[in-house]
Design a protein around this motif. Sequence first.
Motif, short mmCIF file in Angstrom:
data_model
loop_
_atom_site.label_atom_id
_atom_site.label_comp_id
_atom_site.label_asym_id
_atom_site.label_seq_id
_atom_site.Cartn_x
_atom_site.Cartn_y
_atom_site.Cartn_z
N ASN A 31 -5.96 -28.89 -16.07
CA ASN A 31 -4.62 -29.19 -16.60
C ASN A 31 -4.47 -30.66 -16.60
O ASN A 31 -3.94 -30.93 -17.65
N ALA A 90 -3.23 -32.61 -20.10
CA ALA A 90 -2.03 -33.45 -20.10
C ALA A 90 -2.40 -35.02 -20.30
O ALA A 90 -1.72 -35.60 -21.02
N SER A 146 7.74 -36.75 -20.53
CA SER A 146 7.68 -35.37 -19.90
C SER A 146 6.17 -35.21 -19.59
O SER A 146 5.74 -34.66 -18.38
N LEU A 147 5.28 -35.40 -20.58
CA LEU A 147 3.77 -35.32 -20.17
C LEU A 147 3.23 -36.26 -19.20
O LEU A 147 2.55 -35.88 -18.43
N THR A 176 5.01 -37.37 -16.64
CA THR A 176 5.69 -36.72 -15.29
C THR A 176 4.66 -35.61 -14.89
O THR A 176 4.42 -35.36 -13.82
N THR A 177 4.23 -34.91 -15.88
CA THR A 177 3.29 -33.79 -15.72
C THR A 177 1.79 -34.39 -14.94
O THR A 177 1.62 -33.76 -14.10
N LEU A 193 0.80 -33.34 -11.36
CA LEU A 193 -0.65 -32.62 -11.21
C LEU A 193 -1.42 -33.55 -10.25
O LEU A 193 -2.44 -33.02 -9.56
N ALA A 240 4.44 -27.75 -12.42
CA ALA A 240 4.53 -29.08 -12.64
C ALA A 240 4.65 -29.30 -14.27
O ALA A 240 5.54 -30.28 -14.69
N TRP A 241 4.15 -28.33 -15.26
CA TRP A 241 4.53 -28.55 -16.27
C TRP A 241 5.96 -28.05 -17.02
O TRP A 241 6.72 -29.07 -17.63
N THR A 270 8.78 -28.25 -14.77
CA THR A 270 9.55 -29.25 -14.21
C THR A 270 9.64 -30.22 -14.71
O THR A 270 10.86 -30.87 -15.15
N SER A 271 8.61 -30.94 -15.46
CA SER A 271 8.64 -32.15 -16.39
C SER A 271 9.31 -31.99 -17.55
O SER A 271 10.13 -32.85 -18.02
N PHE A 272 9.06 -30.88 -18.34
CA PHE A 272 9.60 -30.81 -19.74
C PHE A 272 11.29 -30.55 -19.56
O PHE A 272 11.89 -31.02 -20.27
#
Length: 309
Positions: A63, A67, A104-105, A107-108, A112, A146-147, A149-151
């Motif tokens: 993951n 990202a 957003s990415l 933050t992902t 992670l 994680a994905w 929440t960020s988006f």
Amino acid sequence: MANYTPPAEFILTGFSATRELQKILLAPCLALYLVMIAGNASVVAMISFDSRLHSPMYFFLCNFSVAEMLVTSTVVPRMLVGLVAERDTIPFGQCLAQFYFYFSLGTTVFLLMAVMSIDRYVAICHPLHYSTILTDNVCIQLALGAWATSFFSMIPPAVLRARMPFCHSNQIDHFFCDNAPLLKLSCSDTHLIELWDFLLAVLFDLSSFAVTVTSYVAIIVAIVRIPSATGRQKAFSTCASHFTVVVIGYGTTIFIYVRPNKNYATDMNKMVALLTAVVTPFLNPFIFTLRNEKVKEVFKDWLGHLRGL
């Protein structure tokens, strides 16, 4: 402001007014980007198709690599075009989309990192309960969390910027649609937006950093207590690569974004942003693979298979 019309496009000024200097950056940045894509794609392929790497640690690493490829690809291809273009422009909608996906990415990636540190904490501090704590469902939930929440968290900042009046200029003093240069162009009061951005940075960047540091402190304490020198060396080797990525990733991001009253679009910020967007993702596949015996074993087997074709 009722009749305000947003600009059709923004002009990205890049690194320097000297075109020759920007063209010098083209070859190394292109090479780093292509190697980064190849390296991370190889990591994803090995983890996806080799059963020896089907464990929580490598699931999270897969993951993380995806990202990293995505966040870099939101910025670098356009940057490379801008390095050789006489006039680098980006439509208003694409600029906002680049802002949204980059942050957003990004933050992902940090969330992670925190999840990966928790995985290493459980593996080293609670090895007998590792498989019962980090089950397949728990791993999937952590990754999806994680994905998602960020988006979702970056939707309000993107909407706020879409509604901001940009009337000072349409020139962004950067090589992509970064946060601070965009705010600088607005003729409205941006203090509340800056405060919101700062709180988001503290919430996600600093909180995930705190989780990561806490996990590694506990890991170091546990490693020191291992009686076997071989066991200590193996544990340190496994965690050293993760900690290297953490130091580089968090260090550069905190320098740029987790600061109230930022100095907008300085040359130093641009260079650090370039390090975050190009150099760090380039290093990550090598950091993880060169210090991981199992990944090196799988990689050698794959190379042997390819040579036999």
